[in-house]
Design a protein around this motif. Structure first.
Motif, short mmCIF file in Angstrom:
data_model
loop_
_atom_site.label_atom_id
_atom_site.label_comp_id
_atom_site.label_asym_id
_atom_site.label_seq_id
_atom_site.Cartn_x
_atom_site.Cartn_y
_atom_site.Cartn_z
N GLN A 82 20.33 27.34 50.88
CA GLN A 82 20.80 27.68 52.22
C GLN A 82 22.30 27.39 52.34
N THR A 83 22.74 26.25 51.83
CA THR A 83 24.16 25.91 51.87
C THR A 83 24.97 26.94 51.09
N ASN A 112 12.54 20.63 48.74
CA ASN A 112 13.37 20.65 49.95
C ASN A 112 14.85 20.60 49.60
N ALA A 119 17.55 23.45 50.48
CA ALA A 119 18.76 23.11 51.23
C ALA A 119 20.00 23.58 50.47
#
Length: 98
Positions: A51-52, A44, A48
């Motif tokens: 995605q950032t 996860n 994340a």
């Protein structure tokens, strides 16, 4: 030159320590690494971070595009994909024919 020397020294130390530890220790380290990589919390966090990074890249592309007016040579703009969309190039996002 200092960085190359430091890198070479680190490489040599790693090689010596690795060769002394042997194959069994290598397998132990590989198993621990796989277990960590399969951990849901680690996965996860990685997703994340990806995605950032994509969001930051999209903002950077927009900022640069606005400053340059999306004026890129066709040979360059045809190769650059906008990270936020389904295969849109910069020219497609700016409305220019690419």
């Amino acid at each position: 030159m200092r960085y190359r020397l430091t890198f070479a020294a680190g490489l040599a130390v790693g090689y010596v320590l690795g060769s002394k530890a042997g194959r069994e220790r290598y397998e132990q380290l590989a198993a621990v690494t796989r277990r960590i990589a399969e951990n849901p919390a680690v996965r996860n966090a990685g997703e994340a971070a990806v995605q950032t990074g994509r969001e930051a890249a999209a903002k950077a592309v927009d900022a640069v595009g606005e400053r340059t007016g999306y004026r890129l040579p066709p040979s360059v703009s045809a190769r650059i994909r906008y990270p936020g969309g389904a295969g849109d190039t910069l020219d497609e996002r700016s409305g220019r024919a690419g």
